[in-house]
Design a protein around this motif. Structure first.
Motif, mmCIF file in Angstrom:
data_model
loop_
_atom_site.group_PDB
_atom_site.id
_atom_site.type_symbol
_atom_site.label_atom_id
_atom_site.label_comp_id
_atom_site.label_asym_id
_atom_site.label_seq_id
_atom_site.Cartn_x
_atom_site.Cartn_y
_atom_site.Cartn_z
ATOM 1 N N GLY A 78 39.489 -16.211 -3.658
ATOM 2 C CA GLY A 78 38.821 -15.239 -4.337
ATOM 3 C C GLY A 78 39.816 -13.887 -4.030
ATOM 4 N N ALA A 79 40.938 -13.911 -3.000
ATOM 5 C CA ALA A 79 41.529 -12.774 -2.611
ATOM 6 C C ALA A 79 42.498 -12.497 -3.754
ATOM 7 C CB ALA A 79 42.233 -13.083 -1.431
ATOM 8 N N SER A 80 42.571 -11.205 -3.866
ATOM 9 C CA SER A 80 43.690 -10.833 -5.028
ATOM 10 C C SER A 80 45.295 -10.929 -4.267
ATOM 11 C CB SER A 80 43.538 -9.212 -5.297
ATOM 12 O OG SER A 80 43.695 -8.428 -4.050
ATOM 13 N N GLU A 81 46.304 -10.786 -5.095
ATOM 14 C CA GLU A 81 47.567 -10.928 -4.573
ATOM 15 C C GLU A 81 47.741 -10.112 -3.310
ATOM 16 O OE1 GLU A 81 50.328 -12.697 -5.209
ATOM 17 O OE2 GLU A 81 49.925 -13.693 -6.957
ATOM 18 N N ALA A 82 47.489 -8.836 -3.673
ATOM 19 C CA ALA A 82 47.343 -7.851 -2.265
ATOM 20 C C ALA A 82 46.625 -8.021 -1.244
ATOM 21 C CB ALA A 82 47.251 -6.275 -2.948
ATOM 22 N N ARG A 83 45.170 -8.362 -1.571
ATOM 23 C CA ARG A 83 44.321 -8.722 -0.371
ATOM 24 C C ARG A 83 44.982 -9.728 0.459
ATOM 25 N NH1 ARG A 83 38.080 -7.902 -0.460
ATOM 26 N NH2 ARG A 83 37.954 -7.783 1.690
ATOM 27 N N PRO A 101 53.041 -21.802 2.249
ATOM 28 C CA PRO A 101 52.885 -21.158 1.149
ATOM 29 C C PRO A 101 51.194 -21.673 0.575
ATOM 30 C CG PRO A 101 54.551 -22.742 0.877
ATOM 31 C CD PRO A 101 54.347 -22.729 2.197
ATOM 32 N N ASP A 102 50.831 -22.745 1.239
ATOM 33 C CA ASP A 102 49.334 -23.150 1.202
ATOM 34 C C ASP A 102 48.491 -22.062 1.397
ATOM 35 O OD1 ASP A 102 49.838 -25.379 0.028
ATOM 36 O OD2 ASP A 102 49.334 -26.763 1.649
ATOM 37 N N LEU A 103 48.644 -21.295 2.645
ATOM 38 C CA LEU A 103 47.718 -20.225 3.038
ATOM 39 C C LEU A 103 47.644 -19.300 2.055
ATOM 40 C CD1 LEU A 103 48.983 -19.989 6.715
ATOM 41 C CD2 LEU A 103 47.089 -21.179 5.832
ATOM 42 N N THR A 104 48.712 -18.931 1.182
ATOM 43 C CA THR A 104 48.481 -17.891 0.223
ATOM 44 C C THR A 104 47.574 -18.386 -0.667
ATOM 45 O OG1 THR A 104 50.681 -16.893 0.848
ATOM 46 C CG2 THR A 104 49.565 -16.110 -1.225
ATOM 47 N N LYS A 105 48.037 -19.689 -1.412
ATOM 48 C CA LYS A 105 47.050 -20.188 -2.029
ATOM 49 C C LYS A 105 45.561 -20.316 -1.712
ATOM 50 C CE LYS A 105 50.752 -23.413 -4.333
ATOM 51 N NZ LYS A 105 51.156 -24.624 -4.110
ATOM 52 N N ALA A 106 45.654 -20.763 -0.440
ATOM 53 C CA ALA A 106 44.293 -20.938 -0.006
ATOM 54 C C ALA A 106 43.486 -19.582 -0.388
ATOM 55 C CB ALA A 106 43.978 -21.363 1.281
ATOM 56 N N ALA A 107 44.147 -18.333 0.283
ATOM 57 C CA ALA A 107 43.486 -17.203 0.037
ATOM 58 C C ALA A 107 43.169 -16.819 -1.351
ATOM 59 C CB ALA A 107 44.337 -16.103 0.678
ATOM 60 N N LEU A 108 44.168 -16.857 -2.348
ATOM 61 C CA LEU A 108 44.028 -16.720 -3.708
ATOM 62 C C LEU A 108 42.720 -17.471 -4.374
ATOM 63 C CD1 LEU A 108 47.621 -16.882 -5.103
ATOM 64 C CD2 LEU A 108 46.195 -14.889 -4.527
ATOM 65 N N ASN A 109 42.763 -18.915 -4.043
ATOM 66 C CA ASN A 109 41.614 -19.724 -4.353
ATOM 67 C C ASN A 109 40.228 -19.270 -3.799
ATOM 68 O OD1 ASN A 109 40.152 -22.496 -3.068
ATOM 69 N ND2 ASN A 109 40.700 -22.561 -5.270
ATOM 70 N N ALA A 134 44.155 -17.508 -10.387
ATOM 71 C CA ALA A 134 43.589 -18.277 -9.360
ATOM 72 C C ALA A 134 42.257 -17.709 -8.784
ATOM 73 C CB ALA A 134 44.569 -18.834 -8.280
ATOM 74 N N ASN A 135 42.527 -16.467 -8.419
ATOM 75 C CA ASN A 135 41.384 -15.781 -7.701
ATOM 76 C C ASN A 135 40.243 -15.519 -8.445
ATOM 77 O OD1 ASN A 135 42.902 -14.021 -8.872
ATOM 78 N ND2 ASN A 135 42.756 -12.418 -7.549
ATOM 79 N N LYS A 136 40.128 -15.687 -9.818
ATOM 80 C CA LYS A 136 38.875 -15.206 -10.457
ATOM 81 C C LYS A 136 38.295 -16.699 -11.042
ATOM 82 C CE LYS A 136 39.688 -10.663 -11.261
ATOM 83 N NZ LYS A 136 40.068 -10.385 -9.861
ATOM 84 N N ARG A 137 38.675 -17.803 -10.395
ATOM 85 C CA ARG A 137 38.334 -18.987 -11.076
ATOM 86 C C ARG A 137 36.931 -19.519 -10.407
ATOM 87 N NH1 ARG A 137 42.959 -23.020 -13.635
ATOM 88 N NH2 ARG A 137 43.846 -21.040 -14.622
ATOM 89 N N ASN A 138 36.891 -19.443 -9.333
ATOM 90 C CA ASN A 138 35.547 -19.569 -8.747
ATOM 91 C C ASN A 138 35.705 -21.112 -8.411
ATOM 92 O OD1 ASN A 138 33.201 -18.919 -7.016
ATOM 93 N ND2 ASN A 138 31.850 -19.334 -8.679
ATOM 94 N N ILE A 139 36.640 -21.811 -7.934
ATOM 95 C CA ILE A 139 36.755 -23.374 -7.839
ATOM 96 C C ILE A 139 37.036 -23.200 -6.367
ATOM 97 C CG2 ILE A 139 38.109 -25.085 -8.398
ATOM 98 C CD1 ILE A 139 38.364 -24.287 -11.224
#
Lengths: 376, 310
Positions: free
Chosen positions: B214-219, B204-212, A86-91
């Motif tokens: 561009g953050a890595s899991e750790a970040r 859990p949306d907050l973690t999803k938002a962070a991933l979306n 997800a974090n590499k998709r740039n969406i």
């Protein structure tokens, strides 16, 4: 044709096409998304419309990378994203409940994707300022999300989703938590913003009115399958099946039996009367097939009992109820054959003087009626 | 004439007044802020207040009063506490052990709390049981269990000897290490539960938002989950630290005379030496330590709230 119009309006078009090919998602024995293929064009406003449990959200989650398809392929532009995290998709993504970080200011929320991408402080500030201007919330930089109203929070979420110029933006019922007035206002705003940015938007909603208002094209989903996709007017005027006919807008259904057909039109017997309707595209209705005829209330005209006998598709009945709703008058007519139908008439016409109990006829032209075979 | 009129006036007005006050009362009960009228509140808290006052505050006040009034008005018990290095050593040891316990419980407890929020099905039940069953077991039982494990011919020493790792049994029991391990074990749930309850309330949306974004899991964890769980971390640390400061049973059982802690010292002075005034003086020090720490933590928490605006 639609895309050309869009292209001329948008000079710095940054949207990318999204190719969804045969994507399925199974949870054990349950199939949430069933072999869905869709081509979303660059810069298009595309809605996934369906009732809850239709698989639209699961599909969106797979596009965002929060869920993996059991099978199928997902390509954005010319990049295969099927197995990309997800974090590499740039969406970009806008959540129904905003999902703003409550411990960060508005500015920090919007700057978050820029920080993740290693932009300099000055660049970040400039982009945050521009994004805030785009959602008309200049000067809210230092507020905390908890201090904002629902509508403002969703605008900030929108700013955060567009600030890093993603070529595709996903929206998961973004207006679902807002009241009706604000929702209609934001619908227009989102639409204008999307046109200015030229980004591809994939918008999930269960609100058919919202989908019709905002979308360039809509895919109607039900139990994991695409029931039909196309432009809003095509879906509204030529529903491919009874589900779409029923789900989009108001629809009257009259049961009957096919007695004859030629080309794309067929004759249907309803009680003692015979009426004309169109067969769904590419479907030949055999004589004897049980069907439902679908006619929109605004396409159903009301005639005095003795008028226009030459109209072929005509059913007689009597008025059971009159409902004034401002723009139009809804007339409920109980047909002699049994079913009750709704017709909407102009309040200015002399039909507005109808009385309950009056004997009348309802009629339609063949191109406004569609016959759908009853499920076996 | 005038007086008769006024008395005539008073009666109806009094009944009239009674009626609105009745409605005021019900309005108060169901008022939006959920506040009860003063009288009702007092009646409701009176039993507990009386019990606490009679069985808790009065004895403490008496004990503390003794510490400055026996045999005459004096501060000698406090000066003894300060000037005798043994007692200062015990206080320092108590604070140090409490701090170490808190830190260790945090380091061990946080990952377990995270695991509890993520585990599903059988695993979730198992983890929850591992956290809660010890909490439901008596502290006394758990402390004796450590004695069984740690003593000279206990389970650990026997096992090590059987495997040929040692020739002579190690002296594990009655050491600071033993006290520390047992206290961490006993107090761990008090760290895990507050952290778990804040973590489970983070959408859990907050973690999803962070991933979306561009953050890595750790970040995503570092920038979103961790800061949002800090209130739970503070609550857990405060709870464990304050409980550890006054902890009695476990240190008394698994710690020997060489690892005396404040609570044990107080009980020794009061029951063995019958030196009640001195026990009172130590109690006051313990009370002040606990209060001071609690207030300091509250401050920290309030600043944290101001910063995060939660």
């Amino acid at each position: 044709m639609l895309m050309q119009a869009k292209g001329s309006r948008q000079s710095h078009n940054c949207g990318l096409a999204v190719h969804i090919s045969s994507i399925s998602r199974h949870y054990g024995a349950v199939c949430a998304v069933d072999n869905v293929s869709l081509e979303v064009q660059a810069g298009e406003f595309f809605s996934l419309l369906g009732p809850s449990g239709s698989g639209k959200t699961t599909l969106l989650m797979m596009l965002a990378g929060f869920d993996e398809p059991t099978s199928g392929r997902l390509v954005v532009g010319d990049r295969d994203l099927t197995r990309v995290p997800a974090n590499k998709r740039n969406i970009g993504m806008v959540f129904q409940k905003y999902a703003l970080f409550p411990h960060m200011s508005v500015a920090d929320n919007i700057a978050f994707p820029l920080r993740m991408r290693g932009l300099s402080r000055a660049e970040r500030d400039e982009r945050v300022r521009r994004a805030l201007a785009m959602v008309k919330l200049e000067g809210y930089d230092s507020r905390m999300p908890g201090q904002l109203s629902g509508g403002q929070q969703q605008r900030i979420a929108l700013a955060r989703a567009i600030v890093f110029n993603p070529p595709v933006i996903l929206m998961d019922e973004p207006l679902g938590a807002l009241d009706k007035k604000l929702r209609q206002h934001l619908q227009l705003e989102i639409k204008q913003l999307q046109e200015r940015l030229g980004a591809t938007v994939i918008y999930v909603t269960h609100d058919q009115e919202e989908a019709l208002t905002m979308s360039d094209r809509i895919a109607v989903l039900n139990s994991g399958k695409v029931m039909q996709f196309g432009q809003p007017s095509a879906l509204y005027h030529k529903p491919a099946n009874a589900f779409v006919a029923d789900f989009l807008g108001e629809m009257n259904f009259i049961p009957g039996e096919v007695v004859g057909s030629e080309r794309d039109e067929c004759q249907v017997r309803v009680g003692a009367a015979v009426v004309t309707a169109q067969a769904p595209d590419g479907l030949k209705l055999q004589t004897g097939t049980k069907v439902r005829i679908a006619v929109r209330p605004e396409r159903m005209s009301i005639l005095a009992e003795d008028a226009a006998r030459e109209r072929t598709s005509r059913l007689s009945g009597h008025v059971t109820q009159l409902v004034f709703n401002g723009a139009s008058l809804i007339v409920l007519v109980e047909l002699d054959q049994g079913p009750t139908v709704r017709a909407s008439v102009n309040t200015q016409s002399k039909l507005a003087e109808l009385q309950v109990g009056e004997a009348i006829s309802v009629a339609w032209s063949a191109r406004d009626a569609h016959a759908y075979p009853e499920p076996a | 004439m005038e007086t008769s009129l006024s008395t005539h006036d008073v009666t109806p007005s009094a009944t009239l007044e009674a009626a609105p006050s009745q409605t005021d009362l019900t309005a108060g009960v169901f008022s939006q802020r959920g506040q009860l009228p003063a009288v009702t509140s007092l009646v409701l808290i009176a039993p507990l207040a009386l019990l606490l006052g009679w069985a808790f505050f009065m004895p403490i006040a008496k004990l503390l009063f003794q510490s400055i009034s026996t045999p005459t008005w004096t501060l000698e018990h406090y000066s003894r506490l300060i000037h005798e290095p043994l007692y200062m050593r015990i206080i320092m040891r108590t604070v140090l052990i409490s701090l170490s316990t808190t830190l260790a419980a945090l380091l061990l407890g946080y990952p377990i709390a995270v695991l509890m929020t993520r585990a599903k099905g059988l695993m979730a039940g198992l983890v929850a049981a591992c956290v809660l069953v010890p909490l439901w077991t008596s502290v006394l039982v758990r402390s004796y269990a450590w004695i069984v494990l740690l003593r000279r011919n206990g389970i650990i020493n026997n096992a090590l000897r059987e495997w040929g790792l040692i020739d002579q049994p190690l002296s594990l029991l009655y050491t600071e290490g033993a006290v520390l391990v047992a206290m961490i074990h006993v107090l761990l749930p008090f760290m895990i539960l507050p952290i778990y309850s804040t973590l489970i309330n983070i959408s859990p949306d907050l973690t999803k938002a962070a991933l979306n974004l561009g953050a890595s899991e750790a970040r995503a964890f570092r920038t979103v989950t961790l800061p949002l769980s800090l209130p739970g971390v503070f609550a857990g640390c405060l709870m464990v630290f304050v409980l550890a400061l006054g902890f009695y049973i476990t240190p008394a059982l698994v710690g020997g005379p060489r690892t005396l802690m404040i609570a044990t010292l107080i009980s020794q002075q009061a029951t063995a030496f019958l030196n009640w005034p001195f026990a009172g003086a130590i109690s006051l020090v313990l009370l002040l330590l606990s209060l001071g720490i609690t207030i300091a933590f509250k401050r920290l928490l309030r600043i944290e709230r101001m910063v995060t605006g939660v």
